[in-house]
Design an enzyme around this catalytic site. Structure first.
Site, PDB file in Angstrom:
ATOM      1  N   ASP A  80      -5.730  -3.473  -2.068  1.00  0.00           N
ATOM      2  CA  ASP A  80      -5.035  -3.049  -1.079  1.00  0.00           C
ATOM      3  C   ASP A  80      -3.940  -4.104  -0.292  1.00  0.00           C
ATOM      4  O   ASP A  80      -4.926  -5.125   0.011  1.00  0.00           O
ATOM      5  CB  ASP A  80      -5.549  -2.284   0.065  1.00  0.00           C
ATOM      6  CG  ASP A  80      -4.521  -1.379   0.863  1.00  0.00           C
ATOM      7  OD1 ASP A  80      -3.816  -2.075   1.566  1.00  0.00           O
ATOM      8  OD2 ASP A  80      -4.825  -0.255   1.049  1.00  0.00           O
ATOM      9  N   SER A  90       0.850  -1.189   0.011  1.00  0.00           N
ATOM     10  CA  SER A  90       0.083   0.090   0.202  1.00  0.00           C
ATOM     11  C   SER A  90       0.941   1.297   0.048  1.00  0.00           C
ATOM     12  O   SER A  90       1.796   1.594  -0.761  1.00  0.00           O
ATOM     13  CB  SER A  90      -0.978  -0.199   1.125  1.00  0.00           C
ATOM     14  OG  SER A  90      -1.944   0.836   1.059  1.00  0.00           O
TER      15      SER A  90
END
Length: 249
Positions: A150, A38
């Site tokens: 993510d 991320s």
């Protein structure tokens, strides 16, 4: 000694990684390999391509509004696909893992398979966008048969993928849990808290593999708020310098 650096996800709190990198640079410590997910993957990639921590901070501040959600609505927002790709193309010369100056491992979540997926070769930008694509707020990024979102959903502190590639691991984790008065949380703070409670067990296990673990005190800063970029950077820097003796021993 080969140093491995692991950078957690954490949205805006990931800016503390830049402070960590600034302090490591000052101590003459250069990672031989970087792992991230991320926001940690984004910062790791920008750094691995040769950009200094302060240059990366300046780039992010230039493209960021005060709120991550404000950026979602802008075609040039940092965490929108368009804005993120613009930054990547302007700051990283080639869309390739192999062209980075420091080897990089990026962890995303393959939402179709329900597993983590780690990348270290081939095209770079799509993987970075996928690793940063918060579910519901962004569409998954399709790469081959995989649908990436993510990386923090399955592994927000990806240590395992570099354990056999270095002699010592430094971990920068920007989501240290802290006591919260739930009744005073707004909906986004509650979302932030629930997400990190859900993943903290896996993070704690992975953290045991770090020789040096850095956890900047950032409980007062939301992963959705970009308005404290300089302060978050400074906290990451100070946290690292306070543990200076651990790096030099």
């Amino acid at each position: 000694m080969k140093i491995g650096l692991v950078l957690s996800g954490g949205g805006a709190r990931g800016l503390a990684h830049l402070g960590v990198l600034e302090a490591l640079d000052e101590m003459g410590i250069k990672p031989a390999v970087i792992s991230g997910t991320s926001s940690g993957a984004l910062i790791g990639a920008l750094y691995a391509s040769g950009n200094s921590p302060r240059k990366i901070l300046a780039m992010i501040k230039e493209h960021a509004s005060g709120s991550v959600f404000g950026m979602f609505l802008s075609s040039e927002g940092l965490f929108s696909s368009t804005g993120l790709r613009h930054i990547l193309k302007s700051a990283i010369p080639e869309d390739s893992f192999e062209k980075l100056l420091t080897p990089l491992y990026v962890t995303a979540t393959d939402i179709a398979a329900g597993t983590s997926a780690t990348f270290s070769k081939g095209p770079l930008f799509d993987v970075l966008v996928g690793s940063s694509s918060v579910p519901v707020l962004f569409k998954p990024v399709k790469i081959g048969h995989q649908y990436l979102v993510d990386g923090g959903v399955m592994d927000n502190f990806p240590v395992e993928c570099i354990k056999d590639k270095c002699d010592k691991i430094i971990g920068s984790h920007v989501n240290k849990p802290a006591h919260k008065k739930v009744g005073k949380l707004n909906r986004f703070q509650l979302l932030d808290l629930c997400f990190h409670l859900a993943i903290c067990g896996r993070v704690a296990i992975n953290a045991k593999s770090c020789h040096v673990l850095l956890e900047p005190p950032l409980s007062g800063y939301s992963m959705f708020d970009m308005s404290h970029a300089d302060r978050i950077f400074k906290i990451g820097y100070q946290t690292t310098m306070e543990k200076r003796r651990l790096f030099l021993s």
